[in-house]
Write a protein that holds these residues in place. Sequence first.
Motif, PDB file in Angstrom:
ATOM      1  N   ASP A  69       0.834  -1.207   0.000  1.00 26.18           N
ATOM      2  CA  ASP A  69       0.000   0.000   0.000  1.00 26.18           C
ATOM      3  C   ASP A  69       0.866   1.254   0.000  1.00 26.18           C
ATOM      4  O   ASP A  69       0.529   2.254  -0.644  1.00 26.18           O
ATOM      5  CB  ASP A  69      -0.931   0.009   1.215  1.00 26.18           C
ATOM      6  CG  ASP A  69      -2.048  -1.009   1.093  1.00 26.18           C
ATOM      7  OD1 ASP A  69      -2.402  -1.375  -0.038  1.00 26.18           O
ATOM      8  OD2 ASP A  69      -2.568  -1.433   2.141  1.00 26.18           O
ATOM      9  N   ARG A  72       2.154   1.859  -3.521  1.00 27.99           N
ATOM     10  CA  ARG A  72       1.119   2.447  -4.370  1.00 27.99           C
ATOM     11  C   ARG A  72       0.870   3.913  -4.012  1.00 27.99           C
ATOM     12  O   ARG A  72       0.688   4.760  -4.890  1.00 27.99           O
ATOM     13  CB  ARG A  72      -0.194   1.644  -4.239  1.00 27.99           C
ATOM     14  CG  ARG A  72      -0.121   0.248  -4.810  1.00 27.99           C
ATOM     15  CD  ARG A  72      -1.495  -0.395  -4.942  1.00 27.99           C
ATOM     16  NE  ARG A  72      -2.156  -0.544  -3.654  1.00 27.99           N
ATOM     17  CZ  ARG A  72      -3.277   0.082  -3.323  1.00 27.99           C
ATOM     18  NH1 ARG A  72      -3.859   0.913  -4.170  1.00 27.99           N
ATOM     19  NH2 ARG A  72      -3.824  -0.115  -2.123  1.00 27.99           N
ATOM     20  N   THR A  75       3.766   6.006  -5.233  1.00 28.26           N
ATOM     21  CA  THR A  75       3.741   6.060  -6.700  1.00 28.26           C
ATOM     22  C   THR A  75       2.743   7.093  -7.178  1.00 28.26           C
ATOM     23  O   THR A  75       3.038   7.903  -8.082  1.00 28.26           O
ATOM     24  CB  THR A  75       3.391   4.682  -7.289  1.00 28.26           C
ATOM     25  OG1 THR A  75       4.395   3.726  -6.893  1.00 28.26           O
ATOM     26  CG2 THR A  75       3.323   4.745  -8.813  1.00 28.26           C
TER      27      THR A  75
END
Length: 276
Positions: A69, A72, A75
Motif C-alpha cells: 500500500d 502504491r 507512486t
Amino acid sequence: EAKLMEQTIDPQDRTYRELLENAPFPVLVTSIRDGKFVYGNLRAKVDLGFQGDEGIGLDAGDFYQNPEDRVRFLTLLKQQGVVRDFEVRVKNYSGQTYWALMSASIVPFQGEPSVLVSINDISARKEAERSRKEQDELIQIMFQNTNEGIVILDPVARKFVSFNDVSCQMLGYTREELLSLSSEELESIQDRDQILRNIAAIQQGNKITFESKLKRKNGRLLDVRVSLIPIMLNGQQVICSVFSDISEEKRKQEQQLKLNDRLVKENELIRRLARS
C-alpha cells in the motif's frame, strides 16, 4: 519539534501554526529522502500512540499494515504531486490496525522536499459498512429462502422494484413480466382508491394486513394474506409486501361452512319430523 516548526513556518504566522498543531485530525510530515517522520501534530500523537517526540525519526513505512500500500501511495504521489483520500489500513505505535483515508502533498520542510500527510480514521464507517453488508446478505438469504412471496413496491409509481423467486412461482410470471406490472394489475378485490389509501397509511408508518385475491398469469385467482410494511431502501421509503397462499385454508373454511349449513338443515328436518 518547536524548532522544526519555526524553521519552516513564518514566526509571525502563529495562527497558522496553532491551527496545524491543534487540527482535529492527524497531520504528519515525512522526509522524502529517508521516509522518516519529522513532524506530527497533537492529534497524530494521540491516534498513533506516540509519547512526546518519540515518533520523530521513525520509518513511516512501519505504519502500513501492507507494505504494498505504501508503494502504491508513493507512486501516486510521485505521478500526481498530490493524493486525496487513499484508503488504507494503517498501524499505530502499539501495532493496532485501523482503516484510514490518507491525503498527501509534497511540501518543503527543513529545507528539503517532504510529504505532508493527513489521516482520517474511517474505522467506524468501515465497521458500519461491514455490518450493513452482513445484514444485506442475511436479508437476501431470508428473501430467497422463504415459502412466502415478497415484493418491494415503489409507492409513487406503484411498480415492483424487487421480489423473490417465490413471488414469480406463485403468480406464474417471469421476472421481466412481473417488473412490468403494477399492484393494481394484480389486485382483483381492492380498487385503485383502496390501494392508494393503503399506500398513504403505510407512508405514515402503519402496517397493514388483509386478505385478498391476486390475479395469476393463467387467469386464475390466488387467495392470499397480505402484510404491508414500510421499509427504507437506498435512502427511500418503499413498501415491503409479504403474501402467503391461503387457498387451502379457504378451501377448508368453505368445506366447514357447507358442513355447518348441512347440519343446520338436517337439524331443522329432524325437528319437523319430531313435531309431526
